[in-house]
Scaffold this motif. Sequence first.
Motif, PDB file in Angstrom:
ATOM      1  N   SER A  28      51.086  23.391  40.006  1.00 41.50           N
ATOM      2  CA  SER A  28      50.150  22.292  39.826  1.00 41.50           C
ATOM      3  C   SER A  28      49.654  21.778  41.174  1.00 41.50           C
ATOM      4  N   ILE A  29      48.530  21.075  41.107  1.00 38.81           N
ATOM      5  CA  ILE A  29      47.998  20.358  42.260  1.00 38.81           C
ATOM      6  C   ILE A  29      47.662  18.947  41.796  1.00 38.81           C
ATOM      7  N   PHE A  30      47.689  18.010  42.715  1.00 36.23           N
ATOM      8  CA  PHE A  30      47.282  16.639  42.436  1.00 36.23           C
ATOM      9  C   PHE A  30      45.936  16.415  43.098  1.00 36.23           C
ATOM     10  N   LEU A  31      44.966  15.980  42.309  1.00 39.57           N
ATOM     11  CA  LEU A  31      43.637  15.678  42.816  1.00 39.57           C
ATOM     12  C   LEU A  31      43.440  14.162  42.773  1.00 39.57           C
ATOM     13  N   GLY A  46      39.690   5.285  43.400  1.00 43.36           N
ATOM     14  CA  GLY A  46      40.755   4.959  42.467  1.00 43.36           C
ATOM     15  C   GLY A  46      40.406   5.188  41.010  1.00 43.36           C
ATOM     16  N   SER A  47      39.120   5.398  40.713  1.00 45.39           N
ATOM     17  CA  SER A  47      38.746   5.614  39.312  1.00 45.39           C
ATOM     18  C   SER A  47      38.063   6.948  39.074  1.00 45.39           C
ATOM     19  N   ASP A  48      37.360   7.493  40.054  1.00 44.07           N
ATOM     20  CA  ASP A  48      36.621   8.740  39.894  1.00 44.07           C
ATOM     21  C   ASP A  48      36.937   9.701  41.038  1.00 44.07           C
ATOM     22  N   GLY A  49      36.857  10.984  40.737  1.00 39.66           N
ATOM     23  CA  GLY A  49      37.030  12.007  41.758  1.00 39.66           C
ATOM     24  C   GLY A  49      35.816  12.918  41.792  1.00 39.66           C
ATOM     25  N   TYR A  50      35.397  13.274  42.977  1.00 41.40           N
ATOM     26  CA  TYR A  50      34.269  14.177  43.187  1.00 41.40           C
ATOM     27  C   TYR A  50      34.696  15.185  44.246  1.00 41.40           C
ATOM     28  N   LEU A  64      29.908  20.662  42.035  1.00 36.01           N
ATOM     29  CA  LEU A  64      31.095  19.865  42.283  1.00 36.01           C
ATOM     30  C   LEU A  64      31.929  19.761  41.020  1.00 36.01           C
ATOM     31  N   LEU A  65      33.166  19.363  41.207  1.00 38.46           N
ATOM     32  CA  LEU A  65      34.062  19.031  40.118  1.00 38.46           C
ATOM     33  C   LEU A  65      34.105  17.514  40.057  1.00 38.46           C
ATOM     34  N   TYR A  66      33.804  16.942  38.892  1.00 37.53           N
ATOM     35  CA  TYR A  66      33.842  15.488  38.706  1.00 37.53           C
ATOM     36  C   TYR A  66      34.933  15.154  37.690  1.00 37.53           C
ATOM     37  N   PHE A  67      35.618  14.022  37.911  1.00 37.73           N
ATOM     38  CA  PHE A  67      36.540  13.536  36.897  1.00 37.73           C
ATOM     39  C   PHE A  67      36.698  12.030  36.970  1.00 37.73           C
ATOM     40  N   TYR A  73      34.581  17.623  34.423  1.00 37.85           N
ATOM     41  CA  TYR A  73      33.606  18.688  34.207  1.00 37.85           C
ATOM     42  C   TYR A  73      33.002  19.143  35.530  1.00 37.85           C
ATOM     43  N   ARG A  74      32.298  20.256  35.476  1.00 36.72           N
ATOM     44  CA  ARG A  74      31.572  20.784  36.623  1.00 36.72           C
ATOM     45  C   ARG A  74      30.136  20.293  36.524  1.00 36.72           C
TER      46      ARG A  74
END
Length: 90
Positions: A28-31, A46-50, A64-67, A73-74
């Motif tokens: 696993s990895i932590f994003l 703290g709420s979204d990752g790009y 990009l990968l967004y979450f 999603y991509r």
Amino acid sequence: ELLNNCTWEWTTQNEVNGYRVTGSNGNSIFLPAAGNRLSTSLLYDGSDGYYWSSTPNDTNNAYLLYFSSGDHYRGWSYRYFGRSVRPVSE
């Protein structure tokens, strides 16, 4: 591969929100949900990752990968945004 073949668990690690992404082999990895930067402003920390991919979409955009805590999603975005890069080593 991360989107289609891994499990995603929203979690907090060392007081940082993000996703633990686990593959079928158990690795696993932590994003971290590190947000993004526009000029001098840090947004959605703290709420979204790009996370940038190395693949351009066209001259001004890249994939990009967004979450967020409820979705991942991509997509693509203008390259003038400051986004995270996740180095990967074998």
